[in-house]
Design a protein around this motif. Structure first.
Motif, PDB file in Angstrom:
ATOM      1  N   PHE A   1       9.162   4.518  12.398  1.00  5.18           N
ATOM      2  CA  PHE A   1       8.298   5.193  13.375  1.00  5.18           C
ATOM      3  C   PHE A   1       8.919   4.947  14.731  1.00  5.18           C
ATOM      4  O   PHE A   1       8.803   3.852  15.260  1.00  5.18           O
ATOM      5  CB  PHE A   1       6.887   4.615  13.367  1.00  5.18           C
TER       6      PHE A   1
ATOM      7  N   ALA B   1       9.324   0.406   9.673  1.00  2.00           N
ATOM      8  CA  ALA B   1       8.166  -0.108   8.941  1.00  2.00           C
ATOM      9  C   ALA B   1       8.545  -0.487   7.512  1.00  2.00           C
ATOM     10  O   ALA B   1       7.994  -1.427   6.942  1.00  2.00           O
ATOM     11  CB  ALA B   1       7.043   0.921   8.937  1.00  2.00           C
TER      12      ALA B   1
ATOM     13  N   ASN C   1       0.455  -9.196   8.854  1.00  2.71           N
ATOM     14  CA  ASN C   1       0.117  -7.936   9.510  1.00  2.71           C
ATOM     15  C   ASN C   1       1.381  -7.209   9.936  1.00  2.71           C
ATOM     16  O   ASN C   1       2.319  -7.824  10.441  1.00  2.71           O
ATOM     17  CB  ASN C   1      -0.736  -8.180  10.756  1.00  2.71           C
ATOM     18  N   GLY C   2       1.395  -5.902   9.710  1.00  5.32           N
ATOM     19  CA  GLY C   2       2.542  -5.106  10.140  1.00  5.32           C
ATOM     20  C   GLY C   2       3.738  -5.235   9.224  1.00  5.32           C
ATOM     21  O   GLY C   2       4.830  -4.765   9.556  1.00  5.32           O
ATOM     22  N   ALA C   3       3.558  -5.831   8.041  1.00  8.54           N
ATOM     23  CA  ALA C   3       4.684  -6.038   7.131  1.00  8.54           C
ATOM     24  C   ALA C   3       5.166  -4.729   6.517  1.00  8.54           C
ATOM     25  O   ALA C   3       6.300  -4.628   6.058  1.00  8.54           O
ATOM     26  CB  ALA C   3       4.289  -7.017   6.028  1.00  8.54           C
ATOM     27  N   GLY C   4       4.297  -3.736   6.482  1.00  9.35           N
ATOM     28  CA  GLY C   4       4.704  -2.452   5.905  1.00  9.35           C
ATOM     29  C   GLY C   4       3.998  -2.132   4.597  1.00  9.35           C
ATOM     30  O   GLY C   4       4.378  -1.191   3.897  1.00  9.35           O
ATOM     31  N   LYS C   5       2.952  -2.870   4.279  1.00  7.81           N
ATOM     32  CA  LYS C   5       2.268  -2.684   2.995  1.00  7.81           C
ATOM     33  C   LYS C   5       1.598  -1.314   2.916  1.00  7.81           C
ATOM     34  O   LYS C   5       1.787  -0.571   1.944  1.00  7.81           O
ATOM     35  CB  LYS C   5       1.206  -3.797   2.812  1.00  7.81           C
ATOM     36  N   THR C   6       0.822  -1.003   3.960  1.00  6.64           N
ATOM     37  CA  THR C   6       0.140   0.286   3.953  1.00  6.64           C
ATOM     38  C   THR C   6       1.152   1.426   4.001  1.00  6.64           C
ATOM     39  O   THR C   6       0.993   2.446   3.323  1.00  6.64           O
ATOM     40  CB  THR C   6      -0.824   0.368   5.154  1.00  6.64           C
ATOM     41  N   THR C   7       2.207   1.234   4.767  1.00  5.23           N
ATOM     42  CA  THR C   7       3.239   2.264   4.860  1.00  5.23           C
ATOM     43  C   THR C   7       3.873   2.512   3.496  1.00  5.23           C
ATOM     44  O   THR C   7       4.164   3.659   3.131  1.00  5.23           O
ATOM     45  CB  THR C   7       4.311   1.852   5.880  1.00  5.23           C
TER      46      THR C   7
ATOM     47  N   TYR D   1       2.994   9.941   3.959  1.00  5.71           N
ATOM     48  CA  TYR D   1       4.185  10.012   4.805  1.00  5.71           C
ATOM     49  C   TYR D   1       5.368  10.430   3.957  1.00  5.71           C
ATOM     50  O   TYR D   1       5.435  10.105   2.771  1.00  5.71           O
ATOM     51  CB  TYR D   1       4.517   8.642   5.409  1.00  5.71           C
TER      52      TYR D   1
ATOM     53  N   GLN E   1      -7.456   1.310   3.561  1.00  5.22           N
ATOM     54  CA  GLN E   1      -7.728   0.102   4.349  1.00  5.22           C
ATOM     55  C   GLN E   1      -8.789   0.391   5.399  1.00  5.22           C
ATOM     56  O   GLN E   1      -9.766  -0.329   5.531  1.00  5.22           O
ATOM     57  CB  GLN E   1      -6.428  -0.348   5.019  1.00  5.22           C
TER      58      GLN E   1
ATOM     59  N   HIS F   1      -5.008  -9.503   2.042  1.00  4.92           N
ATOM     60  CA  HIS F   1      -4.770 -10.691   2.866  1.00  4.92           C
ATOM     61  C   HIS F   1      -5.543 -11.892   2.343  1.00  4.92           C
ATOM     62  O   HIS F   1      -5.163 -13.026   2.575  1.00  4.92           O
ATOM     63  CB  HIS F   1      -5.198 -10.446   4.316  1.00  4.92           C
TER      64      HIS F   1
HETATM   65  N1  LIG Z   1       1.507   6.236  11.839  1.00  9.58           N
HETATM   66  C1  LIG Z   1       2.210   5.268  12.427  1.00  9.58           C
HETATM   67  N2  LIG Z   1       2.813   5.505  13.603  1.00  9.58           N
HETATM   68  C2  LIG Z   1       3.534   4.539  14.217  1.00  9.58           C
HETATM   69  N3  LIG Z   1       3.705   3.315  13.732  1.00  9.58           N
HETATM   70  C3  LIG Z   1       3.129   3.009  12.557  1.00  9.58           C
HETATM   71  C4  LIG Z   1       2.350   3.977  11.846  1.00  9.58           C
HETATM   72  N4  LIG Z   1       1.900   3.400  10.700  1.00  9.58           N
HETATM   73  C5  LIG Z   1       2.380   2.132  10.712  1.00  9.58           C
HETATM   74  N5  LIG Z   1       3.108   1.906  11.812  1.00  9.58           N
HETATM   75  C6  LIG Z   1       3.804   0.656  12.143  1.00  9.58           C
HETATM   76  O1  LIG Z   1       4.557   0.263  11.022  1.00  9.58           O
HETATM   77  C7  LIG Z   1       4.473  -1.125  10.824  1.00  9.58           C
HETATM   78  C8  LIG Z   1       3.918  -1.418   9.453  1.00  9.58           C
HETATM   79  O2  LIG Z   1       2.564  -1.047   9.417  1.00  9.58           O
HETATM   80  P1  LIG Z   1       1.653  -1.127   8.127  1.00  9.58           P
HETATM   81  O3  LIG Z   1       0.356  -0.518   8.476  1.00  9.58           O
HETATM   82  O4  LIG Z   1       2.380  -0.592   6.985  1.00  9.58           O
HETATM   83  O5  LIG Z   1       1.490  -2.693   7.970  1.00  9.58           O
HETATM   84  P2  LIG Z   1       0.566  -3.497   6.960  1.00  9.58           P
HETATM   85  O6  LIG Z   1       1.464  -4.372   6.209  1.00  9.58           O
HETATM   86  O7  LIG Z   1      -0.290  -2.585   6.186  1.00  9.58           O
HETATM   87  O8  LIG Z   1      -0.282  -4.364   7.965  1.00  9.58           O
HETATM   88  P3  LIG Z   1      -1.817  -4.795   7.920  1.00  9.58           P
HETATM   89  O9  LIG Z   1      -1.881  -5.982   7.065  1.00  9.58           O
HETATM   90  O10 LIG Z   1      -2.141  -5.104   9.326  1.00  9.58           O
HETATM   91  O11 LIG Z   1      -2.558  -3.632   7.381  1.00  9.58           O
HETATM   92  C9  LIG Z   1       3.604  -1.673  11.949  1.00  9.58           C
HETATM   93  O12 LIG Z   1       4.448  -2.133  12.968  1.00  9.58           O
HETATM   94  C10 LIG Z   1       2.831  -0.464  12.400  1.00  9.58           C
HETATM   95  O13 LIG Z   1       2.523  -0.572  13.780  1.00  9.58           O
END
Ligand SMILES: Nc1ncnc2c1ncn2[C@@H]1O[C@H](COP(=O)(O)OP(=O)(O)OP(=O)(O)O)[C@@H](O)[C@H]1O
Ligand SMILES: [Mg+2]
Lengths: 290, 326, 244
Positions: free
Chosen positions: C16, C21, C41-47, C56, C88, C199
């Motif tokens: 991004f 991510a 947090n921000g590890a990329g799990k949701t991505t 995506y 989430q 988490h």
């Molecule tokens: N749509 C988006 N646009 C820009 N950046 C994004 C987007 N989605 C995720 N990110 C960034 O990508 C990185 C990974 O985000 P992600 O949501 O996958 O983390 P996560 O592991 O699910 O975290 P959490 O435990 O907080 O949910 C983060 O830095 C987030 O800010």
């Protein structure tokens, strides 16, 4: 018969002037949408209301319409603030459809208020100090259009300066970025919203004063300016002053050229055709960040 | 299975039977029959809008683009080529649906939604308005008087009114059928959250396009009746503010509520006529001003529109008919 | 056939702007297992889930589901293939009733609304929503109910693989236990393979057969819950100190 190159040059120049005024018209809408996320479908109707007000004032005070901004700007700020408190604040954060519904309602009220008071005839002011052409050889310059273009540019840049260089501007931008964070930073988000909405509406009062130096008031210009300013924002993308100016000028020039070269009705349709096509390929706007 | 069919046909039948008594109740007074005809047309258009606006949640502001296109086509075919509107209306429906396809396909394909969808559709009406000035000139076209079922035109308004009731019944049934079918569930899911809808397997582009084309074809079909009820057509038939007005009816009625939309259409039309009749001479536009106030009030105080009231009423009536069990 | 590979992710990347991510993530999910997916947090799990389910489009890499390349396909296609997910950040259908929302999910595999409604009712009862709540609108239910309805809506599409993105976040301890039981039941009784992002360690360590750890868009490590919990890399990632 081909149109002469002079004619084209003249029409581009007029289009550029018109475009600058459009940028002022769209500025308030862009602020309100960008900062507050409010979808204001009544924006054009405020320009319409302002035009009538300027028409009355300029004729009764026997003075130039642009000077009427001294009255319209503070008055419209107050009106904007009142509408914010009474109508906009209750629907903040609600579904877009609800926001559109109430602002369409406001537009209906304004439009039909004008219709009741002034009927459907177009009205133009009697006195406009700058309503003449200066011949420059290749082209002639309509001084009222030139002045309104310059003033518009000045105001647009002024608001840009306000947003980027002052403390209030910083607070506004912080609010636009994230309401929660802004309020954690000690910014009074409610006040900022009031200020932005008031400012957005007062800018329509200003634009109306400039419009009336060469244009006319009728109850329907509200709908056309409303749609046109949305088109400009869609093309320009939110946030940047350069995107706003560029898309306004593009719209102005396209309109003016088709008016000269094809027909007035095409010139009214063409920005919308461009708009739909641009939306297909760049839903974030021509100059918006992808 | 029979119970299910009756559940979407019965309400439409009730409306038709009740509606059919109107000419008798007003003693065949042509002013009132015409008013009833216009109300039924507006209600049908608003209920068609309910499919794209109420169920699918797309704020479409182009209703009179489709009404105008279909209507002008059918009318012109009749006056120029003596083609019966029975054919013309279906062609009108087809042409409007085709236009809807060419507008909707790219918009949905490129993910244009919310306010941008609303604006594109508003722009469509303006485009057709301006283009038709070029094509038709700025005249009003009056339809030469011809009579009979072949032309769907009559000396008095009753027959056309009965015909419009059948269209209304069809649109009501279609709405009720959709809301109980897979398509209806899918459209509502899209309205609520497009991303979540996609994730449960809904092809959102396909279903939005289906809703849009269904809506457009109904409007294209009605167009002829609308023009006949207005006695004239011109570039002004592509009316932006009427198109917005249709969406207002849908919102005031409550999104997705058939009874609410129907009630809102009738009430607004009657109030409009009343105000126009009594105050229009003195204050043109007063009724629209009041609609503006109404819209603001609904938006702030009752975002669900009239639907909660009318739904409760419908439930009560149902309970009466079926003796309690819902 | 218990180790048949259901999902295979190969060198998946997603950026991004300046943020990466997902950075060349490769992993597998085997049929029948409960895979825990953890990371700060921000590890990329949701991505990761968003890229697999088509929300995506990944910038690089492949997603194979039952051997078929589904990279970059549209979400509804992927749902039809048999991958579902929960959210989430809840995405409820506020103006539909609870039963309608789940029916919308069930309609993926049938046209018959009555049948879909019956299935929806069964699934709702299965996850523990009482019949008295079926006709309540989405906007009028509590957070735990939202989570359960979201779960039911996803199950209703009859997936082979289901991702749960932080189902227990924001819930009270006893509610966490309720959901843990439901999740285990979904896996054992319905035979749905699960990818569980979480988490809450107590929850994820308890229910998972295997765990993968993401950190700053990379796959840090994977293994049995007990091994992963002891892994110094994982401890450091969670404490925020970067391994040198
Ligand atoms: N749509 C988006 N646009 C820009 N950046 C994004 C987007 N989605 C995720 N990110 C960034 O990508 C990185 C990974 O985000 P992600 O949501 O996958 O983390 P996560 O592991 O699910 O975290 P959490 O435990 O907080 O949910 C983060 O830095 C987030 O800010
Ligand atoms: Mg996450």
């Amino acid at each position: 018969m081909l149109p002469s190159s002079n004619l084209i040059l003249q029409s581009v120049l007029d289009g550029v002037f018109l475009g600058f005024l459009y940028s002022l018209m769209a500025l308030g809408l862009s602020l309100v949408f960008g900062v507050m996320g409010i979808i204001n479908f009544a924006h054009g109707d405020f320009i319409m209301l302002g035009s009538y007000l300027v028409w009355i004032l300029a004729n009764s005070l026997r003075s130039d319409p642009s000077l009427m901004s001294v009255i319209t700007v503070p008055l419209f700020f107050t009106i904007g603030a009142a509408i914010y408190v009474a109508i906009i604040r209750p629907v903040l954060g609600k579904e877009p459809l609800i926001q559109i519904a109430v602002t369409v309602g406001v537009g209906y009220v304004l439009q039909n208020l004008a219709l009741m008071m002034f009927r459907a005839e177009p009205r133009a002011v009697q006195i406009s100090y700058l309503n003449f052409y200066v011949n420059l050889g290749l082209v002639s310059v309509h001084t009222a259009k030139l002045t309104s273009a310059l003033l518009s540019l000045f105001i647009v840049l002024g608001v840009h300066y306000l947003l980027t260089k002052t403390w209030v501007g910083l607070a506004i931008r912080a609010t636009a970025y994230d309401k929660e964070i802004a309020s954690l930073m000690g910014i009074n988000v409610g006040k900022i919203f009031l200020l932005v909405f008031g400012l957005g509406i007062s800018l329509t009062g200003l634009a109306a004063s400039l419009w009336m130096t060469f244009g006319q008031a009728d109850p329907y210009i509200g709908s056309s300016f409303g749609l046109l300013t949305w088109v400009i924002i869609a093309l320009g993308g939110l946030g940047g002053v350069s995107g706003l100016l560029a898309s306004s000028i593009i719209v102005g020039v396209i309109q003016s050229l088709t008016m000269t070269l094809v027909s007035p009705s095409v010139s009214l349709a063409i920005p919308y055709i461009v708009f739909i096509i641009v939306l297909w390929f760049r839903p974030q706007g021509l100059f918006g960040k992808g | 299975m029979r119970a299910r069919i009756s559940s979407f046909v019965l309400p439409a039948l009730i409306v038709v039977v009740a509606g059919a008594t109107v000419p008798f109740l007003v003693g065949f007074n042509q002013y009132y029959v015409l008013l009833a005809l216009q109300s039924v047309i507006i209600a049908s258009i608003a209920l068609a809008w309910n499919i794209i606006g109420g169920y699918a949640g797309q704020l479409d502001l182009a209703s009179f683009a489709y009404v105008g296109l279909g209507g002008i086509l059918a009318t012109t075919l009749m006056t120029e080529y003596n083609i019966t509107p029975w054919v013309g209306m279906f062609l009108g429906a087809g042409v409007s649906a085709t236009l809807a396809f060419f507008i909707g396909y790219p918009l949905f394909r490129f993910g244009v939604k919310g306010v941008w969808y609303a604006l594109s559709t508003a722009a469509l009406v303006v485009i057709l308005h301006e283009v038709s000035i070029m094509v038709l000139g700025s005249f009003d076209y009056y339809i030469p008087f011809v009579e009979g079922w072949y032309y769907l035109r009559f000396r008095t308004w009753e027959n056309l009114y009965y015909f419009s009731l059948i269209i209304l019944a069809f649109v009501i049934s279609l709405n009720l059928y959709i809301s109980r079918s897979k398509v209806g569930y899918y459209l509502k899911a899209i309205r609520e959250d497009e991303v979540a809808a996609e994730a449960v397997g809904i092809d959102i582009r396909k279903y939005k396009l289906l809703a849009l084309m269904t809506y457009a074809s109904i409007l294209g079909f009605i167009g002829y009746i609308y023009i006949v009820s207005q006695r004239t057509f011109s570039y002004k038939t592509f009316d932006s503010s009427l198109s917005v007005y249709i969406a207002i009816i849908g919102i005031v009625g409550g999104l997705g509520s058939v009874s609410g939309t129907f009630t809102a259409a009738l009430i607004l039309k009657v109030v409009e006529e009343y105000l126009r009749g009594y105050l229009g001479g003195v204050l043109p536009g007063l009724h629209l001003l009041l609609f503006g106030v109404l819209l603001i009030t609904v938006g702030i105080l009752r975002p669900e529109g009239l639907s909660t009231l009318t739904d409760a009423l419908v439930k009560k009536v149902k309970a009466r008919i079926w003796g309690g069990a819902p | 056939m218990s180790d048949a590979v259901l999902l295979e992710v190969v060198n998946l990347s997603k950026r991004f702007g300046g943020i990466t991510a997902l950075n060349n993530v490769s992993m597998r999910i085997t049929k029948g297992e409960i895979l825990g997916i953890i990371g700060p947090n921000g590890a990329g799990k949701t991505t990761l889930v968003n890229c697999v389910t088509g929300i995506y489009k990944p910038d690089g890499g492949k997603v194979l589901f039952l051997g078929e390349d589904i990279t970059g396909r549209q979400p509804h296609f992927i749902a039809l293939k048999g991958i579902a997910r929960t959210w989430q950040k809840i995405r409820p259908f506020y103006n539909m009733t609870v039963i309608e929302a789940v029916t919308a999910g069930a309609l993926l595999r049938t046209k018959d609304v009555l049948k879909a409604r019956e299935e929806a009712a069964e699934i709702l009862e299965f996850v523990g929503i009482p019949r008295s709540k079926f006709e309540v609108l989405g906007k009028n239910i509590a957070l735990i109910e939202h989570k359960l309805v979201d779960l039911a809506r996803a199950i209703a599409t009859k997936p082979k693989l289901l991702f749960l993105d932080e189902v227990v976040a924001g819930l009270r301890p006893h509610e966490v236990d309720v959901i843990a039981d439901v999740v285990k039941k979904v896996n054992r009784e319905m035979g749905i393979t699960l990818g569980v992002i979480e988490h809450v360690m107590r929850f994820v360590m308890n229910i998972s057969d295997r765990i993968v750890v993401l950190h700053e868009g990379r796959l840090l490590t994977q293994g049995k819950p007990a091994e992963v919990a002891r892994d110094p890399l994982v401890v450091e990632a969670y404490l925020g100190t970067k391994p040198v």
